[in-house]
Design an enzyme around this catalytic site. Structure first.
Site, short mmCIF file in Angstrom:
data_model
loop_
_atom_site.label_atom_id
_atom_site.label_comp_id
_atom_site.label_asym_id
_atom_site.label_seq_id
_atom_site.Cartn_x
_atom_site.Cartn_y
_atom_site.Cartn_z
N GLY A 10 89.93 42.22 75.58
CA GLY A 10 91.33 42.38 75.96
C GLY A 10 91.56 42.75 77.42
N LYS A 13 89.56 38.38 80.33
CA LYS A 13 88.54 37.34 80.63
C LYS A 13 89.16 35.95 80.51
CE LYS A 13 85.71 38.66 77.43
NZ LYS A 13 86.47 39.82 76.93
N THR A 14 89.95 35.75 79.43
CA THR A 14 90.56 34.42 79.23
C THR A 14 91.62 34.15 80.28
OG1 THR A 14 90.10 34.55 76.87
CG2 THR A 14 91.74 32.93 77.55
N TYR A 15 92.40 35.16 80.58
CA TYR A 15 93.46 35.05 81.59
C TYR A 15 92.85 34.65 82.94
CZ TYR A 15 97.86 36.15 84.01
OH TYR A 15 99.03 36.07 84.74
N LYS A 35 83.40 28.46 75.35
CA LYS A 35 83.46 29.75 74.66
C LYS A 35 82.47 29.64 73.52
CE LYS A 35 85.78 33.66 73.22
NZ LYS A 35 86.24 34.86 73.92
N GLY A 107 82.42 35.06 77.59
CA GLY A 107 81.81 35.85 76.51
C GLY A 107 82.86 36.25 75.49
N ASN A 170 91.90 43.72 86.99
CA ASN A 170 92.98 42.93 86.44
C ASN A 170 94.17 43.78 86.01
OD1 ASN A 170 94.21 40.56 85.54
ND2 ASN A 170 93.42 40.84 83.46
N LYS A 171 95.33 43.09 85.98
CA LYS A 171 96.61 43.74 85.65
C LYS A 171 96.88 44.88 86.63
CE LYS A 171 96.66 42.76 80.66
NZ LYS A 171 96.80 43.35 79.31
N ASN A 211 82.13 31.92 97.94
CA ASN A 211 80.74 32.01 97.42
C ASN A 211 80.63 31.54 95.98
OD1 ASN A 211 82.11 34.03 96.09
ND2 ASN A 211 80.42 35.49 96.17
#
Ligand SMILES: Nc1ncnc2c1ncn2[C@@H]1O[C@H](COP(=O)(O)OP(=O)(O)OP(=O)(O)O)[C@@H](O)[C@H]1O
Ligand SMILES: C[C@H](N)[C@H](N)CCCCCC(=O)O
Ligand SMILES: [Mg+2]
Length: 214
Positions: A10, A13-15, A35, A107, A170-171, A211
């Site tokens: 949550g 990772k997907t975002y 995935k 993952g 993130n966020k 990179n």
């Protein structure tokens, strides 16, 4: 190629996979998202659905093992009686590597989440990163509490000599408090990871790291 791991389930990772894949596609790359195992596929596999909507892949090309229970893959395979084969995951990755010129692998949860057992030993996403031999991006929370989770994850990856391309906080908030303001520099000071990048709430674009494509 890149492996997207996180400090937890949550964390985004997907975002981040989506933003990264979009940027790679816009740069002209032929990109596949992979995935290997998705759990929590109640009616459908959300991660696979989200990414296949921009890569154009079939769900079956994106995710090899689909489970209903929202749990660790090792628990899901025992619960649902479907054994996960690491050889199959490796073969599918090779297939995608040959068909596309960039593969984004995600993952499930964090780096020590157990996938299955191999020769009687628990096999985690850290083992998969080691076997895939591809660089890693870590997605972490930006706010209070992230120093511990992020440094633990970085050290686990350093132990297997993984190439950590970036840590994404993130966020991130546009009005960060003291903890959020100081987190990037503290993590850099503790780990010597240079690329610590903030992604804000609802950010819709992602500048490709030079990179990343090396
Ligand atoms: N920067 C962001 N801005 C707005 N929403 C976000 C951001 N990052 C993540 N989210 C949302 O937070 C939720 C969790 O993110 P996401 O599904 O990417 O987590 P995950 O790490 O992939 O989880 P899992 O371990 O289940 O794969 C989702 O609803 C996602 O859209
Ligand atoms: C169901 C969830 N969305 C992920 N796919 C699986 C997360 C497993 C986390 C295991 C754990 O660290 O306790
Ligand atoms: Mg996800």
């Amino acid at each position: 190629m890149i492996f997207i791991t996180g400090t937890d389930t949550g964390v985004g990772k997907t975002y981040i996979s989506y933003l990264l894949t979009k940027a790679l596609l816009e740069s002209g790359k032929k990109v596949a998202y992979f995935k290997p195992v998705e759990t929590g596929c109640i009616s459908e596999c959300e991660d696979a659905k989200k990414l296949s909507s921009i890569t154009g892949q079939s769900i079956d090309e994106v995710v090899l093992y689909k489970f209903k229970n929202p749990v660790a893959p090792l628990v899901a395979e025992r619960e649902e009686g479907l054994n996960i084969s690491i050889d199959k995951i490796m073969d599918h990755f090779e297939y995608l590597k040959n068909k596309y010129n960039f593969v984004v692998v995600e993952g499930a949860g964090g780096i020590y989440v157990p996938i299955t057992k191999v020769k009687g030993k628990i096999y985690t996403y850290l083992d998969l990163v080691k076997d895939l031999k591809i660089p890693v991006i870590i997605v972490a929370r930006a706010n209070l509490g992230t120093i511990n989770h992020t440094v633990l994850t970085i050290n686990a990856l350093k132990n297997i000599k993984a190439d950590i391309k970036a840590v994404i906080l993130n966020k991130a908030s546009k009005n960060p408090n003291l903890a959020e303001k100081t987190n990037p520099d503290i993590i850099k000071e503790m780990t010597n990871i240079e690329n610590i990048i903030k992604v804000y709430e609802n950010q819709k674009d992602f500048k490709l790291l030079p990179n990343l494509l090396e």
